[in-house]
Motif scaffolding. Structure first.
Motif, PDB file in Angstrom:
ATOM      1  N   GLN A  65       0.815  -1.214   0.000  1.00 48.21           N
ATOM      2  CA  GLN A  65       0.000   0.000   0.000  1.00 48.21           C
ATOM      3  C   GLN A  65       0.853   1.270   0.000  1.00 48.21           C
ATOM      4  O   GLN A  65       0.320   2.368  -0.113  1.00 48.21           O
ATOM      5  CB  GLN A  65      -0.928   0.016   1.216  1.00 48.21           C
ATOM      6  N   GLY A  66       2.162   1.088   0.154  1.00 43.31           N
ATOM      7  CA  GLY A  66       3.048   2.245   0.233  1.00 43.31           C
ATOM      8  C   GLY A  66       4.063   2.286  -0.885  1.00 43.31           C
ATOM      9  O   GLY A  66       3.761   2.618  -2.024  1.00 43.31           O
ATOM     10  N   GLY A  67       5.306   1.924  -0.556  1.00 40.43           N
ATOM     11  CA  GLY A  67       6.406   2.052  -1.490  1.00 40.43           C
ATOM     12  C   GLY A  67       6.310   1.206  -2.740  1.00 40.43           C
ATOM     13  O   GLY A  67       6.950   1.526  -3.752  1.00 40.43           O
ATOM     14  N   PRO A 106     -10.221  -3.890 -11.413  1.00 38.57           N
ATOM     15  CA  PRO A 106     -11.363  -4.313 -10.600  1.00 38.57           C
ATOM     16  C   PRO A 106     -10.956  -4.967  -9.280  1.00 38.57           C
ATOM     17  O   PRO A 106     -11.793  -5.134  -8.394  1.00 38.57           O
ATOM     18  CB  PRO A 106     -12.088  -5.322 -11.506  1.00 38.57           C
ATOM     19  N   LEU A 107      -9.682  -5.329  -9.143  1.00 37.26           N
ATOM     20  CA  LEU A 107      -9.207  -5.948  -7.903  1.00 37.26           C
ATOM     21  C   LEU A 107      -8.942  -4.920  -6.804  1.00 37.26           C
ATOM     22  O   LEU A 107      -8.770  -5.271  -5.648  1.00 37.26           O
ATOM     23  CB  LEU A 107      -7.931  -6.759  -8.174  1.00 37.26           C
ATOM     24  N   PRO A 149       8.367  -7.614  -0.100  1.00 37.39           N
ATOM     25  CA  PRO A 149       8.184  -9.061   0.032  1.00 37.39           C
ATOM     26  C   PRO A 149       6.703  -9.382   0.193  1.00 37.39           C
ATOM     27  O   PRO A 149       6.015  -8.774   1.023  1.00 37.39           O
ATOM     28  CB  PRO A 149       8.969  -9.393   1.305  1.00 37.39           C
ATOM     29  N   TYR A 150       6.205 -10.309  -0.614  1.00 38.95           N
ATOM     30  CA  TYR A 150       4.779 -10.648  -0.565  1.00 38.95           C
ATOM     31  C   TYR A 150       4.595 -12.156  -0.407  1.00 38.95           C
ATOM     32  O   TYR A 150       5.511 -12.949  -0.663  1.00 38.95           O
ATOM     33  CB  TYR A 150       4.055 -10.147  -1.822  1.00 38.95           C
ATOM     34  N   LEU A 155       0.208 -10.770  -4.794  1.00 38.91           N
ATOM     35  CA  LEU A 155       1.056  -9.584  -4.806  1.00 38.91           C
ATOM     36  C   LEU A 155       0.594  -8.521  -3.819  1.00 38.91           C
ATOM     37  O   LEU A 155       1.423  -7.800  -3.252  1.00 38.91           O
ATOM     38  CB  LEU A 155       1.078  -9.002  -6.227  1.00 38.91           C
ATOM     39  N   LEU A 156      -0.703  -8.422  -3.598  1.00 39.78           N
ATOM     40  CA  LEU A 156      -1.216  -7.385  -2.691  1.00 39.78           C
ATOM     41  C   LEU A 156      -1.270  -7.889  -1.251  1.00 39.78           C
ATOM     42  O   LEU A 156      -2.300  -7.854  -0.577  1.00 39.78           O
ATOM     43  CB  LEU A 156      -2.587  -6.902  -3.168  1.00 39.78           C
ATOM     44  N   THR A 157      -0.141  -8.385  -0.784  1.00 36.69           N
ATOM     45  CA  THR A 157       0.054  -8.805   0.599  1.00 36.69           C
ATOM     46  C   THR A 157       1.457  -8.385   1.022  1.00 36.69           C
ATOM     47  O   THR A 157       2.294  -8.014   0.196  1.00 36.69           O
ATOM     48  CB  THR A 157      -0.070 -10.334   0.771  1.00 36.69           C
TER      49      THR A 157
END
Length: 226
Positions: A65-67, A106-107, A149-150, A155-157
């Motif tokens: 959500q940031g960098g 849409p994600l 790192p996810y 990817l959105l973790t």
């Protein structure tokens, strides 16, 4: 080493289940020229602070959500778009910024589509620094593992960086310090603090703002700056 060499070195890193904001591109989530925008963001951010920053704050890792999308540690897209309640693009870059996340994805949540990503820890850190009397160019934000790192397949973790990743990130931090010269280091969270102290750095440890630590972080920072 100069700034361009530093940025090129960052772009050369690759790791499993790791997103490099200055090299990697995912067309599902990002606009076409995202990598170039993020590299320019970091270049402009650092250029404003090299030779001026009074302290270096180092947290754990880049977050999605940031960098990941801004290209700047502990800084989110809404700050670059002047859609953040405290921090604006002039403070971060000295000029209007751009998002790299795709509005039409849409994600993304509707508010993320409309305004870009926002990261709570980023907001706390920036606000606390400003409230403590620091100017936007007085402090330099970084992560001991500067990449994202996810968790595998998503990817959105975010996930905690492994020991070998922290070692790689430490090398990046040494390179950054070769640009800035010696600065007082404030380590945000135990991963950063332990990695730096074990490498022989003298640091001031601060509570990480996440998980209810925001007010402790603010008070510790103010006290440490006295």
């Amino acid at each position: 080493m100069d700034l361009n060499q530093f940025l090129t070195g960052l772009a050369g890193y690759q790791g499993e289940n790791t997103f490099n904001p200055w090299a990697d591109h995912d067309e599902r989530y990002e606009i076409e020229n995202a990598v170039a925008i993020r590299r320019k963001n970091l270049e402009d951010y650092l250029a404003l602070r090299l030779g001026k920053a009074r302290i270096l704050l180092i947290a754990e890792a880049c977050g999605y959500q940031g960098g990941h999308f801004s290209g700047i540690a502990m800084t989110c897209e809404r700050m670059l778009l002047d859609l953040h309640p405290v921090v604006d693009s002039a403070m971060v870059l000295g000029h209007q910024g751009n998002r790299t996340s795709r509005k039409e994805n849409p994600l993304l949540k509707p508010i993320q589509q409309a305004k870009g990503f926002n990261e709570p820890t980023d907001s706390v850190v920036w606000s606390a620094c400003l409230e403590a009397g620091l100017g936007p160019n007085d402090f330099l934000l970084w992560n001991i593992f500067p990449f994202h790192p996810y968790k595998k397949g998503n990817l959105l973790t975010n996930r905690t960086p492994a020991d070998d990743e922290l070692a790689a990130g430490l090398a990046c931090t040494r390179s950054l310090l070769s640009l800035t010269g010696p600065l007082p280091i404030f380590a945000i969270g135990k991963k950063s603090e332990n990695t730096l102290t074990e490498a022989g750095f003298s640091v001031t440890g601060l509570r990480h703002p996440a998980n209810g630590g925001a007010n402790i972080f603010r008070s510790q920072l103010k006290e440490a700056l006295k």
